[in-house]
Write an enzyme that holds these catalytic residues in place. Structure first.
Site, PDB file in Angstrom:
ATOM      1  CG  ASP A  88      56.193 -89.398 -73.477  1.00 55.64           C
ATOM      2  OD1 ASP A  88      56.156 -88.205 -73.115  1.00 55.64           O
ATOM      3  OD2 ASP A  88      56.212 -90.362 -72.683  1.00 55.64           O
ATOM      4  N   GLY A 121      51.909 -96.650 -81.974  1.00 51.62           N
ATOM      5  CA  GLY A 121      53.347 -96.795 -82.206  1.00 51.62           C
ATOM      6  C   GLY A 121      53.896 -97.921 -81.353  1.00 51.62           C
ATOM      7  CB  ILE A 122      56.112 -97.705 -78.395  1.00 50.59           C
ATOM      8  CG1 ILE A 122      57.272 -96.983 -79.106  1.00 50.59           C
ATOM      9  CG2 ILE A 122      56.635 -98.600 -77.276  1.00 50.59           C
ATOM     10  CD1 ILE A 122      57.913 -95.854 -78.314  1.00 50.59           C
ATOM     11  CB  SER A 132      47.536 -97.019 -78.309  1.00 51.01           C
ATOM     12  OG  SER A 132      47.408 -96.845 -76.914  1.00 51.01           O
ATOM     13  CG  ASN A 152      55.509 -94.038 -69.753  1.00 48.29           C
ATOM     14  OD1 ASN A 152      55.566 -93.738 -68.565  1.00 48.29           O
ATOM     15  ND2 ASN A 152      56.481 -93.769 -70.607  1.00 48.29           N
TER      16      ASN A 152
HETATM   17  N1  AR6 Z   1      54.070 -85.872 -83.833  1.00 45.59           N
HETATM   18  C1  AR6 Z   1      52.929 -86.580 -84.007  1.00 45.59           C
HETATM   19  N2  AR6 Z   1      52.868 -87.914 -83.943  1.00 45.59           N
HETATM   20  C2  AR6 Z   1      54.016 -88.583 -83.699  1.00 45.59           C
HETATM   21  C3  AR6 Z   1      55.255 -87.924 -83.495  1.00 45.59           C
HETATM   22  C4  AR6 Z   1      55.255 -86.506 -83.565  1.00 45.59           C
HETATM   23  N3  AR6 Z   1      56.356 -85.786 -83.389  1.00 45.59           N
HETATM   24  N4  AR6 Z   1      56.204 -88.876 -83.268  1.00 45.59           N
HETATM   25  C5  AR6 Z   1      55.587 -90.075 -83.339  1.00 45.59           C
HETATM   26  N5  AR6 Z   1      54.281 -89.901 -83.618  1.00 45.59           N
HETATM   27  P1  AR6 Z   1      54.074 -93.638 -79.857  1.00 45.59           P
HETATM   28  P2  AR6 Z   1      52.212 -95.159 -78.137  1.00 45.59           P
HETATM   29  C6  AR6 Z   1      53.207 -90.899 -83.786  1.00 45.59           C
HETATM   30  O1  AR6 Z   1      54.991 -94.800 -79.981  1.00 45.59           O
HETATM   31  O2  AR6 Z   1      52.068 -96.208 -79.166  1.00 45.59           O
HETATM   32  C7  AR6 Z   1      56.455 -93.774 -75.483  1.00 45.59           C
HETATM   33  O3  AR6 Z   1      57.697 -94.309 -75.160  1.00 45.59           O
HETATM   34  C8  AR6 Z   1      53.580 -92.301 -84.211  1.00 45.59           C
HETATM   35  O4  AR6 Z   1      53.727 -92.378 -85.624  1.00 45.59           O
HETATM   36  O5  AR6 Z   1      54.658 -92.297 -79.660  1.00 45.59           O
HETATM   37  O6  AR6 Z   1      50.985 -94.625 -77.467  1.00 45.59           O
HETATM   38  C9  AR6 Z   1      55.626 -93.445 -74.258  1.00 45.59           C
HETATM   39  O7  AR6 Z   1      56.420 -92.981 -73.198  1.00 45.59           O
HETATM   40  C10 AR6 Z   1      52.370 -93.082 -83.751  1.00 45.59           C
HETATM   41  O8  AR6 Z   1      51.380 -93.114 -84.769  1.00 45.59           O
HETATM   42  O9  AR6 Z   1      52.999 -93.851 -78.636  1.00 45.59           O
HETATM   43  C11 AR6 Z   1      54.989 -94.758 -73.949  1.00 45.59           C
HETATM   44  O10 AR6 Z   1      55.862 -95.577 -73.194  1.00 45.59           O
HETATM   45  C12 AR6 Z   1      51.820 -92.280 -82.586  1.00 45.59           C
HETATM   46  O11 AR6 Z   1      52.572 -91.073 -82.543  1.00 45.59           O
HETATM   47  C13 AR6 Z   1      54.753 -95.380 -75.303  1.00 45.59           C
HETATM   48  O12 AR6 Z   1      55.702 -94.763 -76.172  1.00 45.59           O
HETATM   49  C14 AR6 Z   1      51.923 -92.966 -81.243  1.00 45.59           C
HETATM   50  O13 AR6 Z   1      53.154 -93.662 -81.153  1.00 45.59           O
HETATM   51  C15 AR6 Z   1      53.384 -95.049 -75.832  1.00 45.59           C
HETATM   52  O14 AR6 Z   1      53.175 -95.749 -77.033  1.00 45.59           O
END
Ligand code: AR6
Length: 171
Positions: free
Chosen positions: A35, A124-125, A122, A25
């Site tokens: 992250d 996930g969260i 993007s 972020n």
């Molecule tokens: N390895 C690979 N992919 C993963 C892992 C992992 N260990 N863990 C989760 N994913 P997200 P965003 C996938 O939420 O939507 C954070 O708080 C997950 O299944 O990690 O870009 C940051 O600090 C999903 O498909 O990232 C930001 O505030 C993908 O990673 C915010 O989340 C992205 O999910 C960013 O949100």
């Protein structure tokens, strides 16, 4: 499919590549999802380097990217990029997501990265629709590789099965 693109399902913190990309972020101070996993597994030097970048340039804007070393991870670098929060598609989310992939690749090239692994930024969260995000990721990477010879391998690392199946069908 471009021969330099690979797809796996797994945990990006385990990848022994030149660079893994973090879905960070704008604060660069860590968070949940991938992250959180990267900072937990990589140890405190990653956060310390992020704090130095913050002091220098005040974080990282959506669609941009910064680079740190990778601490205890098997990768050499972490490229931290910030994807857009999905907001009904009315806030240039598609362009910003494409920018996140492209600016990560540019920074990789500048740092002589040959092998790079991306999470599904993007999706996930930040709630970007997974099908749209996968199409943008694949399109942006494919176009970049057509213009660039120095990157030898781009690996899409899907954590969840839904993303993995989507990428498999699109690739
Ligand atoms: N390895 C690979 N992919 C993963 C892992 C992992 N260990 N863990 C989760 N994913 P997200 P965003 C996938 O939420 O939507 C954070 O708080 C997950 O299944 O990690 O870009 C940051 O600090 C999903 O498909 O990232 C930001 O505030 C993908 O990673 C915010 O989340 C992205 O999910 C960013 O949100």
């Amino acid at each position: 499919m471009n021969k330099r693109i690979k797809l796996i399902q797994g945990d990006i913190t385990q990848m022994a590549v030149d660079a893994i990309v973090n879905a960070a972020n704008s604060s660069l101070l860590g968070g949940g999802g991938v992250d959180g996993a990267i900072h937990r597994a990589g140890g405190k030097t990653i956060l310390e380097e992020c704090q130095l970048i913050r002091a220098r340039q005040g974080g990282c804007k959506t669609g941009e990217a910064v680079i740190t070393t990778a601490g205890n991870l098997p990768a050499r670098y972490v490229i931290h990029t910030v994807g857009p929060v999905w907001n009904k598609g009315n806030a240039e989310e598609e362009r910003l997501l494409s920018n996140a992939y492209e600016n990560s690749l540019r920074l990789a090239v500048e740092n002589n990265v040959r092998t790079i692994a991306f999470p599904n930024i993007s999706t996930g969260i930040y709630h970007f629709p997974k099908n749209k995000a996968a199409a943008i990721a694949i399109q942006t990477v494919t176009t970049f590789l057509e213009k660039n010879e120095s990157i030898k391998e781009v690996i899409f690392v899907c954590f969840d099965t839904e993303n993995y199946e989507l990428y498999k069908s699109l690739l």
